[in-house]
Scaffold this motif. Structure first.
Motif, short mmCIF file in Angstrom:
data_model
loop_
_atom_site.label_atom_id
_atom_site.label_comp_id
_atom_site.label_asym_id
_atom_site.label_seq_id
_atom_site.Cartn_x
_atom_site.Cartn_y
_atom_site.Cartn_z
N VAL A 1 10.18 7.48 -24.83
CA VAL A 1 9.77 6.46 -23.87
C VAL A 1 9.33 5.21 -24.64
O VAL A 1 8.30 5.23 -25.32
N LEU B 1 15.60 -0.23 -16.29
CA LEU B 1 14.91 1.04 -16.04
C LEU B 1 15.85 2.14 -15.54
O LEU B 1 15.37 3.19 -15.11
N ASP C 1 1.99 4.77 -12.75
CA ASP C 1 3.41 4.85 -13.07
C ASP C 1 3.63 5.56 -14.40
O ASP C 1 4.62 6.27 -14.59
N TYR D 1 12.28 9.18 -12.04
CA TYR D 1 11.13 8.28 -12.05
C TYR D 1 11.26 7.25 -10.94
O TYR D 1 12.27 6.56 -10.84
N SER E 1 6.35 -0.42 -15.17
CA SER E 1 6.41 -0.42 -13.73
C SER E 1 7.60 -1.26 -13.27
O SER E 1 8.31 -1.86 -14.08
N MET F 1 3.04 -1.25 -17.62
CA MET F 1 3.19 0.01 -16.91
C MET F 1 1.81 0.42 -16.41
O MET F 1 0.89 0.62 -17.21
N ARG G 1 3.62 9.12 -13.58
CA ARG G 1 4.86 9.46 -12.87
C ARG G 1 6.04 9.56 -13.84
O ARG G 1 6.89 10.46 -13.71
N LEU G 2 6.10 8.65 -14.80
CA LEU G 2 7.20 8.67 -15.76
C LEU G 2 7.11 9.89 -16.68
O LEU G 2 8.11 10.56 -16.95
N PRO H 1 8.96 4.21 -9.93
CA PRO H 1 7.75 3.41 -10.10
C PRO H 1 7.28 2.82 -8.78
O PRO H 1 8.08 2.44 -7.93
N GLY I 1 9.60 2.23 -20.64
CA GLY I 1 8.45 2.64 -19.87
C GLY I 1 7.68 1.46 -19.31
O GLY I 1 6.97 0.78 -20.05
N ALA J 1 15.41 5.64 -16.99
CA ALA J 1 14.16 6.24 -16.52
C ALA J 1 14.31 6.73 -15.08
O ALA J 1 13.88 7.84 -14.73
N ARG J 2 14.94 5.94 -14.24
CA ARG J 2 15.15 6.34 -12.85
C ARG J 2 16.07 7.56 -12.76
O ARG J 2 15.93 8.39 -11.85
#
Length: 274
Positions: free
Chosen positions: A168, A223, A191, A231, A214, A187, A194-195, A233, A212, A226-227
């Motif tokens: 990250v 992102l 969040d 994830y 928001s 971030m 959450r990540l 945010p 990493g 990450a999604r």
């Protein structure tokens, strides 16, 4: 991947570690805490240096996953970075491999690509302007260099040993953004939790690198990876923008400190010169 039950949190006494040890238990994790310094309110925490291979082996024994936040988080001499961030991370990965731990979440940093130019123009930036996750390593400090090493070490341990990692590239995780630059890389603690939860539970991550932050209106990077972990945010730095801009002014495209992703690390890293 089934949700891990026992997670080793290294660097648990640090700023991010303190935030996460308060937030992650709500996701059902039993945290085993490790730091080089005592942790207030945590008498059962493991106090150990990353150079202590025996202590690391004992710390990882029986855990389902590791969140690795420990190390030096600002610039320092190469010797100090080598010992704490490079050799220390290697020692942790070896202990994890020896004990059969299946996943590590590694706290990399935007400073691994700190000399990457930030998007030009005015936010919000379109998808074609965002910094992609496959941008080449361009560390801005010995600290950033150590995060490049950590990402490459994670790739090696996946390819060679099947040890999964989500690396990250953290921006700045504080209760509120503290500068105009942070409006793009901030971030929120919520969040952040959450990540990390997504990174611990996503299926078949191999070695996945994510940014990493928001979902900031002024976001500089992509992102999407990450999604892809699940994830979602929920926060945005924009409510803090007017106050920070009134105090500090907009970013200046002629100021070298403002032209690259790493910000002042590229010209005046904290603790530099040493």
């Amino acid at each position: 991947m089934p949700a891990p039950r026992i997670v080793l949190l290294t660097g648990a006494a640090g700023g991010l570690g303190t935030l996460m040890r308060g937030l992650l238990p709500a996701y059902g994790y039993e945290l085993r805490l490790l730091d080089i310094t005592p942790i207030e309110g945590a008498p059962d925490a493991i106090i150990a240096d990353l150079a202590d291979k025996k202590a690391l082996r004992e710390a990882v024994r029986g855990v389902d996953a590791i969140i690795h936040l420990a190390g030096i988080s600002l610039e320092a001499s190469f010797e100090k970075i080598l010992r704490a961030n490079i050799e220390g991370t290697y020692n942790l990965y070896e202990a994890a491999r020896e004990e059969g731990v299946e996943r590590i979440v590694f706290a990399s940093s935007n400073h691994a690509v700190g000399f990457t130019p930030r998007p030009a123009g005015e936010p919000p930036f379109g998808p074609d302007q965002l910094i992609p996750i496959n941008t080449p390593h361009r560390p801005d400090t010995f600290y950033g260099l150590s995060k490049c090493f950590g990402e490459d070490l994670a790739q090696l341990y996946w390819d060679l040993h099947g040890l999964e990692t989500v690396s990250v590239r953290i921006g700045s995780c504080f209760a509120e953004p503290r500068s105009v630059r942070m409006l793009s890389v901030w971030m929120s603690p919520g969040d952040g939790a959450r990540l990390l939860h997504a990174a611990l539970t996503a299926e078949d991550v191999g070695h996945t690198v994510v940014y990493g932050s928001s979902a900031n209106t002024r976001l500089w990077w992509d992102l999407s990876t990450a999604r892809s972990l699940g994830y979602e945010p929920e926060d945005d730095s924009e409510p803090y923008a007017a106050k920070l801009i009134a105090e500090q002014g907009e970013l200046d495209p002629d100021n070298p400190e403002h032209t690259h992703l790493g910000g002042h690390f590229t010209i005046n890293p904290p603790q530099w010169p040493y």
